[in-house]
Write an enzyme that holds these catalytic residues in place. Structure first.
Site, PDB file in Angstrom:
ATOM      1  N   SER B  11      65.963 -30.082 -16.701  1.00 55.70           N
ATOM      2  CA  SER B  11      65.627 -30.902 -17.853  1.00 55.70           C
ATOM      3  C   SER B  11      65.486 -32.338 -17.361  1.00 55.70           C
ATOM      4  O   SER B  11      65.060 -32.561 -16.221  1.00 55.70           O
ATOM      5  CB  SER B  11      66.703 -30.741 -18.924  1.00 55.70           C
ATOM      6  OG  SER B  11      66.311 -31.328 -20.131  1.00 55.70           O
ATOM      7  N   HIS B  38      62.444 -28.256 -19.619  1.00 53.74           N
ATOM      8  CA  HIS B  38      62.281 -28.879 -20.929  1.00 53.74           C
ATOM      9  C   HIS B  38      61.224 -29.961 -20.785  1.00 53.74           C
ATOM     10  O   HIS B  38      61.245 -30.733 -19.862  1.00 53.74           O
ATOM     11  CB  HIS B  38      63.587 -29.537 -21.384  1.00 53.74           C
ATOM     12  CG  HIS B  38      64.684 -28.558 -21.595  1.00 53.74           C
ATOM     13  ND1 HIS B  38      66.008 -28.904 -21.534  1.00 53.74           N
ATOM     14  CD2 HIS B  38      64.663 -27.233 -21.870  1.00 53.74           C
ATOM     15  CE1 HIS B  38      66.756 -27.847 -21.787  1.00 53.74           C
ATOM     16  NE2 HIS B  38      65.967 -26.810 -21.979  1.00 53.74           N
ATOM     17  N   ASP B 131      71.985 -26.714 -22.078  1.00 61.86           N
ATOM     18  CA  ASP B 131      71.196 -25.483 -21.935  1.00 61.86           C
ATOM     19  C   ASP B 131      71.352 -24.947 -20.513  1.00 61.86           C
ATOM     20  O   ASP B 131      71.392 -25.708 -19.561  1.00 61.86           O
ATOM     21  CB  ASP B 131      69.716 -25.801 -22.229  1.00 61.86           C
ATOM     22  CG  ASP B 131      68.881 -24.535 -22.389  1.00 61.86           C
ATOM     23  OD1 ASP B 131      69.476 -23.447 -22.538  1.00 61.86           O
ATOM     24  OD2 ASP B 131      67.643 -24.644 -22.374  1.00 61.86           O
TER      25      ASP B 131
END
Lengths: 281, 190
Positions: B11, B38, B131
């Site tokens: 991310s 992401h 996540d």
């Protein structure tokens, strides 16, 4: 997390109790849906099985609604809509009647996107728009045409891309007001489709797995976006054949951005831009 | 079937690490790679080109039901979750975002954990949310190898730290060590 055998059991129980067959759904995402249901309903595997056996028809519909995925957007992937606007609909312009089917319409945003585009292209009068989904609750929502504004605000950009701008001519800009199609109430966080566009499409409940043509029509265009991803290859191929049989010639099929036609059905369709056309074989 | 399957989640702050890794991986790399990053919703195809510039391996956003093959890096498409199925294909879904993320790293990690078990190598990089931690734990529990970027080396520590706090990861490595480990992996598993 439910294991692979438990998933098979759940599928069998649903099949027995209600008339739904999930045997040929993609395993991984189906498993994920069941895990989510266990979480949301605060049940374990046995609890869910019991729940299914004791469900009223309404409860079963709710469960089906929760198992199936109902993501949809206004003008999802504008580049795909450019195909519809500049490549598909112009070829149908001279037809006396045009029949369009949204297979797996969910809460209807895509159906309304089509109606808006047809209106802007001056074709709305000659079009029949049909829409179906497995999820009765989603269909009820679709008919209502009322959505949460804050969840849909970003999709108005898609509206701009498809309706206002012309990708082939950057100087062109049609300042179509949102108010032509939507009533927006920011205080109530609501965006609704204008009444005059609500009663045009015909919505019906349909389980694609059964491959029944619930509209008794052949179609010039079938829109089926991000539905096949939930099916395994075998079921995908059955559904593609079903689409093939229910398309007129010429006929156009629009799938999701990351869906493609694989396997034996490759020979039945031509791939063009972001859509498929029916081949005569 | 390949001997190993690598799945990488990243991310905020992971882009440079990914670029470095893609540059270092040799041609004919024998293991398929799943990449879940992401990213901003509306950036789609330009992202693939930006990532591929220095990659010798084919990087693609797969279509649904594509067969998983060595020599490919499968980048989870924007706005889809990506699963590795039991039958060596990829499937996609558009179900709701998890922890505000679609694609979700956890979803891909979970599916790889169960489909590929001890063949899976999970790598979790820099990021500002949590996540991937649960999914990485699942990879470990199913017999795979787990790698986390050293939080001290990560631009944003939250994501790798969440995994370290959750379970005993196998390897905590710096960017350089991760690149070195993965780009030579084929000598370890011939």
């Amino acid at each position: 997390m439910v294991d692979d055998n438990q998933i098979k059991d759940i599928i069998q129980v649903i099949k027995k109790v209600a008339d739904y067959d999930f045997s040929d759904y993609s395993i991984k995402s189906f498993q994920r849906r069941i895990d989510k249901i266990l979480e949301d309903y605060r049940l374990d595997f046995n609890g869910l099985v019991k729940r299914i056996y004791s469900s009223s028809p309404e409860e079963m519909e709710k469960l089906i609604a929760d198992i199936t995925v109902n993501t949809t957007e206004l003008f999802r992937n504008p580049i795909v809509w450019h195909s519809v606007k500049y490549r598909i609909l112009p070829k149908l312009k001279d037809n006396e009647k045009i029949d369009i089917w949204h297979a797996g319409c969910s809460t209807g945003q895509e159906v309304y996107s089509m109606l808006i585009l047809l209106k802007e292209m001056g074709m709305l009068d000659k079009v029949n728009v049909y829409a179906s989904d497995i999820n009765q609750l989603a269909i009820d929502k679709a008919k209502k045409g009322e959505y949460i504004y804050r969840f849909n605000i970003e999709y108005l950009q898609n509206f701009d891309e498809v309706i206002r701008k012309n990708p082939y001519n950057f100087e062109e800009y049609n300042d179509v007001p949102y108010s032509r199609y939507f009533d927006i109430d920011q205080e109530l966080d609501k965006i609704s489709i204008k009444n005059e566009y609500k009663d045009i499409a015909i919505f019906k409940k349909q389980d694609l797995v059964k491959r029944e043509n619930v509209f008794y029509k052949k179609f010039d265009v079938i829109m089926c976006r991000n539905v096949l991803i939930y099916f395994n290859l075998k079921l995908q191929s059955q559904i593609l054949n079903f689409f093939y049989d229910n398309l007129k010639f010429p006929g156009y099929l629009v799938l999701g951005y990351h869906e493609s036609i694989l396997g034996n059905e490759v020979v039945k369709f031509h791939k063009k831009h972001y859509y498929y056309t029916k081949k005569l074989i | 079937m390949a001997k190993k399957y690598i799945v990488i989640g990243g991310s905020a702050g992971s882009f440079q690490t990914i670029l470095g890794l893609l540059e270092a991986l040799p041609k004919n790399y024998p293991f398929p790679i799943f990449l879940v990053l992401h990213r901003l919703k509306n950036i789609s195809s330009g992202f693939v080109e930006a990532l591929s510039i220095k990659s010798k391996i084919n990087l693609l956003e797969p279509n649904d039901k594509e067969i998983i093959e060595a020599g490919n890096i499968y980048l989870a498409p924007a706005n889809y979750h990506m699963y590795a199925e039991f039958d060596n294909t990829i499937s996609l879904s558009t179900e709701e975002a998890i922890n505000h993320s679609r694609p979700s790293i956890d979803i891909t990690f979970y599916s790889v954990a169960h489909s590929l078990r001890e063949k899976a190598i999970g790598v979790l990089l820099s990021g500002a949310n949590k996540d991937g931690a649960e999914g990485l734990k699942e990879i470990k529990e199913m017999g795979g190898i787990t790698v986390v970027q050293d939080p001290n080396d990560a631009q944003i520590q939250t994501m790798p730290q969440a995994a370290i706090d959750l379970f005993k990861v196998d390897k905590i490595l710096t960017t350089e060590e991760i690149i070195n480990y993965l780009s030579k992996l084929h000598f370890l598993y011939v």
